[in-house]
Structure formats: structure tokens, C-alpha cells
Design a protein around this motif. Structure first.
Motif, short mmCIF file in Angstrom:
data_model
loop_
_atom_site.label_atom_id
_atom_site.label_comp_id
_atom_site.label_asym_id
_atom_site.label_seq_id
_atom_site.Cartn_x
_atom_site.Cartn_y
_atom_site.Cartn_z
N ASP A 7 0.93 -1.30 0.08
CA ASP A 7 0.18 0.01 0.06
C ASP A 7 0.98 1.23 -0.18
O ASP A 7 0.38 2.36 -0.52
N GLU A 11 -5.35 6.84 1.34
CA GLU A 11 -6.48 7.08 0.43
C GLU A 11 -6.16 8.75 -0.23
O GLU A 11 -5.75 9.27 0.64
N TRP A 12 -6.70 8.88 -1.09
CA TRP A 12 -6.44 10.54 -1.60
C TRP A 12 -7.72 11.08 -1.25
O TRP A 12 -8.36 11.72 -1.94
#
Length: 256
Positions: free
Chosen positions: A22, A239-240
Motif C-alpha cells: 500500500d 487514500e487520496w
């Protein structure tokens, strides 16, 4: 305070569930947005669990760590990969023992990364500023600085949920915490029991203490801008998405 000495040789056993893919995925997405690098520095590279996959993907990586023991493990891991000998001879990777507050290379690089909350080990504001300044100087124009830290709330959660216990066949630990909430500084105390390599009926005990400090997200962004970075963003948990108070891990992306 010395850390990551004996701990280095059981680190991968204890951290085998860490989301290394990740972190790499986050870096690649950032690079897709801001430009794919050729040369990368990893600050706090540890045993090379992120460094080595990047090397094997064709990047020119410099792994920097303060712990000689962690670097020793990383070298052995790389030599154990099918591509290890060839890549090492070609110079696609180098291991350097330096402090992230004062790191320096002969040439500037395209990107600097520092994952696994390494920046939380910088315990004074001046240490953060030094690391940011060195990183800015070590980057080419347009280069990217990617790193993650624990949100201060994560340290509060560690303190509330302790103690932590692991009981595995090869290695076990008892992990307790002491939190100075005023400084948002936490001491992790680990008693580790590792199976002896020579005599599997014997377990060796050793102690490690690791100290980390949490910093307010907006303060970090301001310090990055003061160091000269632009387009500074803070995201949450791989996460963006814009980081909020419910984030556990903060991801910063800054451009020189």
C-alpha cells in the motif's frame, strides 16, 4: 537512546503484516500525478521492505537509515532476491547510514520518501525543520517529498489500548506505552522473546524503547511551506482523501 539493534533481526517477523504494498502504491500514484522519478531516496529505509521492491522495479534507490543493524539486514535481504546480485553490482541501490536530520548525497534526486511513521521519531520541532530543509536541498526542482506520520489521535489510542501482546512460536513480545499528552510524545517499551538460532529450545529476551512524537497536521504543512515546498497536500490512510480528525495515518505530498 539506542533502538533497532537486536530488534532489527526480528523486525521482519514482527512486521510481516505491515501494508508495504500500500505504501508503494501510494508512492506510485503520487509519482503518476507529479512525475515518475528515476532516482529515489528512502529515509528510514529499515530492513528494505519498500526499498527492495522499488529497486527490483528499476528505480535507482538510496536507502538511508540511522541503524547499522537495520541496514545489515536490508543488504542480506537484497542479496537473497533473484535479482539481488546483478542489481547491487549495477549500482541501482546503495545503503547509507545517516541521520534524516542531516542527510546529504553528492547529487540531487527526483523523489524522497519516508514511510512507516519514521518522521514521528523526530522529537523536537527543530528536528522536523532540519529534516525538511535537508530534503528540500536534496531534491531536484520539481521533485517530490512523500512521507507519512501518525495522527496525534493515534498516539492517544495506543495509550488507551495498551498493553499489547504477541505470542508466536518464533518470537513474542509484551508492549506497553507511556504518553506525555502535553508534548504528545509516547514511549513504547518492548520486552521481546526470540527463539535462539543455534538452540531452538531457548528463547532470548531483550528490551527496546522507542519514542515518537505526534505533530498537528496544519503545523506540519506550514513547516513544509516554510522549507520552500509548494503544492503541499495531506491525505488520510493510504487514500487520496483530505485528512480529518478521524485519520489514523497522515500522508503528506510536497513538491519542490
Amino acid at each position: 537512546m539506542l533502538s533497532y539493534r537486536k530488534f532489527a533481526y526480528v523486525y521482519d517477523q514482527l512486521m510481516e503484516d505491515m501494508p508495504y504494498p500500500d505504501w508503494i502504491r501510494f508512492a506510485r500514484t503520487a509519482w503518476d500525478k507529479h512525475g515518475m522519478p528515476k532516482s529515489v531516496v528512502e529515509l528510514g529505509c529499515g530492513t528494505g521492505s519498500i526499498t527492495i521492491p522499488l529497486v527490483n522495479s528499476g528505480f535507482e534507490v538510496t536507502g538511508i537509515d540511522l541503524s547499522a543493524d537495520m541496514l545489515s539486514v536490508a543488504r542480506r535481504k537484497l542479496e537473497g532476491t533473484p535479482q539481488g546480485h546483478r542489481l547491487f553490482r549495477e549500482g541501482s541501490v546503495r545503503w547509507v547510514q545517516q541521520d534524516m536530520r542531516s542527510w546529504e548525497l553528492p547529487e540531487q534526486v527526483d523523489s524522497v520518501i519516508s514511510f512507516c511513521d519514521c518522521v514521528n521519531y523526530l522529537l523536537e520541532e527543530k528536528d522536523i525543520r532540519s529534516a525538511f530543509a535537508r530534503t528540500y536541498n536534496g531534491l531536484k526542482d520539481g521533485g517530490t517529498f512523500l512521507f507519512d506520520v501518525h495522527h496525534p489521535n493515534t498516539l492517544l489510542r495506543y495509550d488507551a489500548e495498551q498493553p499489547f501482546v504477541l505470542d508466536e512460536r518464533e518470537v513474542s513480545y509484551i508492549w506497553t506505552c507511556d504518553l506525555d499528552e502535553r508534548r504528545m510524545e509516547i514511549e513504547h517499551h518492548l520486552s521481546i522473546f526470540a527463539r535462539d538460532n543455534q538452540d531452538p529450545t531457548v528463547y532470548r529476551r531483550f528490551e527496546e524503547t522507542h519514542v515518537q512524537r505526534g505533530y498537528e497536521p496544519e503545523w506540519m504543512k506550514v513547516e513544509l511551506v516554510k522549507a520552500g515546498f509548494r503544492d503541499v497536500k495531506c491525505y488520510a490512510d493510504f487514500e487520496w482523501l483530505e485528512a480529518g480528525q478521524d485519520a489514523s495515518r497522515l500522508f503528506y505530498v510536497a513538491v519542490k
